[in-house]
Write a protein that holds these residues in place. Structure first.
Motif, PDB file in Angstrom:
ATOM      1  N   TYR A   1       0.896  -1.269  -0.079  1.00 50.22           N
ATOM      2  CA  TYR A   1       0.017  -0.341  -0.494  1.00 50.22           C
ATOM      3  C   TYR A   1       0.924   1.098  -0.105  1.00 50.22           C
ATOM      4  CZ  TYR A   1      -3.729  -2.900   1.862  1.00 50.22           C
ATOM      5  OH  TYR A   1      -4.943  -4.238   1.871  1.00 50.22           O
TER       6      TYR A   1
ATOM      7  N   TYR B   1       2.512   2.891  -2.631  1.00 51.46           N
ATOM      8  CA  TYR B   1       2.122   3.877  -3.614  1.00 51.46           C
ATOM      9  C   TYR B   1       0.886   4.393  -3.689  1.00 51.46           C
ATOM     10  CZ  TYR B   1       6.680   3.251  -4.981  1.00 51.46           C
ATOM     11  OH  TYR B   1       8.754   2.681  -5.403  1.00 51.46           O
ATOM     12  N   GLU B   2       0.210   5.620  -4.189  1.00 53.93           N
ATOM     13  CA  GLU B   2      -1.058   6.269  -3.997  1.00 53.93           C
ATOM     14  C   GLU B   2      -1.700   5.311  -5.237  1.00 53.93           C
ATOM     15  OE1 GLU B   2      -2.387  10.191  -3.980  1.00 53.93           O
ATOM     16  OE2 GLU B   2      -1.157  10.289  -2.759  1.00 53.93           O
ATOM     17  N   GLY B   3      -2.660   5.168  -5.135  1.00 56.54           N
ATOM     18  CA  GLY B   3      -3.452   4.362  -6.514  1.00 56.54           C
ATOM     19  C   GLY B   3      -2.980   2.873  -6.638  1.00 56.54           C
TER      20      GLY B   3
END
Ligand SMILES: [Zn+2]
Length: 253
Positions: free
Chosen positions: A104, A106-108
């Protein structure tokens, strides 16, 4: 690279798959070389890509045929693929499922897709009696919740980078080994007890001191073992013997 590994005392190598294509390349490499083994894995960062390829026939990436058709094509065809590899090759060098897990960072990131893929890979591991190389980053709450449903699955939490508290949970709530690599040689990560450590490179990344800045490779396991020997105040030969024993037990090699 293999010659340098042997010169540095590395006798057995497990080549880790991180995508479907990559895993099959690892298989081919393992089959062509003595004392090299392979794992089948799909890194969580590929989870949403894999799922959308299956649900839309006009896929973003074209994956090989085992992924192509059927109600639950991915799992069904993977089962066949892995089982045939294990049963038709008496000396199958497939020794684990992984890297698989949750990331979890990296954003997106697609949490649902990651969890779905992770559960499927755990089923594969359970049904084929294979251990798992877990990749878990900033996702340990979900991780502990999911692996509870697979108590018979053995494994290693590879490249552990979390807190002392999380390390304690791994040691107390599971039987998993913990992967120690070059990162430990230049950071302040908590160190697991020797009986739970499996040494790894995570090559081509995380090159240990004193080789930082160049591509990592198997020979540098020696440098990680030397660092660990100093850190734990144990003889180098003890580190060598115990971590080798752990890896052989984990992968049954
Ligand atoms: Zn990883």
């Amino acid at each position: 690279m293999l010659v340098r590994a042997h010169e540095n005392g590395v006798k057995k190598i497990v080549c880790i798959g991180t995508s479907h294509e990559d895993s099959l390349a690892a298989r081919d490499f393992a089959e062509a070389h003595n004392d090299v083994y392979w794992t089948y894995g799909i890194h969580p960062e590929h989870a949403s890509g894999v799922l959308s390829d299956v649900s839309n026939s006009g896929s973003r990436r074209s994956l090989p045929s085992p992924w192509a058709a059927g109600a639950n094509p991915r799992l069904a065809s993977l089962r066949t693929l892995l089982r045939s590899d294990i049963s038709t090759t008496p000396s199958s060098k497939l020794v684990a499922i992984g890297e698989v897990g949750l990331d979890y960072h990296y954003e997106g990131y697609d949490r649902d897709a990651q969890i779905k893929l992770f559960r499927e890979m755990l089923e594969l591991a359970r049904d084929n009696d294979l251990p798992v190389s877990f990749h878990v980053r900033e996702a340990f709450d979900d991780f502990f919740e999911i692996v509870k449903d697979f108590p018979e699955v053995r494994g290693v939490v590879h490249s552990f980078t979390d807190s002392k508290k999380v390390l304690k949970r791994i040691l107390n709530e599971t039987d998993y080994f913990v992967g120690v690599n070059g990162l430990a040689t230049y950071s302040t990560l908590p160190t697991p007890p020797l009986e739970r450590i499996v040494l790894e490179t995570d090559a081509p990344f995380l090159t240990p001191v004193p080789f930082r800045g160049i591509i990592n490779e198997c020979a540098y396991i020696r440098n990680i073992a030397e660092w660990l020997s100093e850190k734990l105040g144990e003889d180098f030969s003890t580190i060598e013997r115990e971590t080798t024993k752990n890896a052989e037990r984990l992968y049954r090699i």
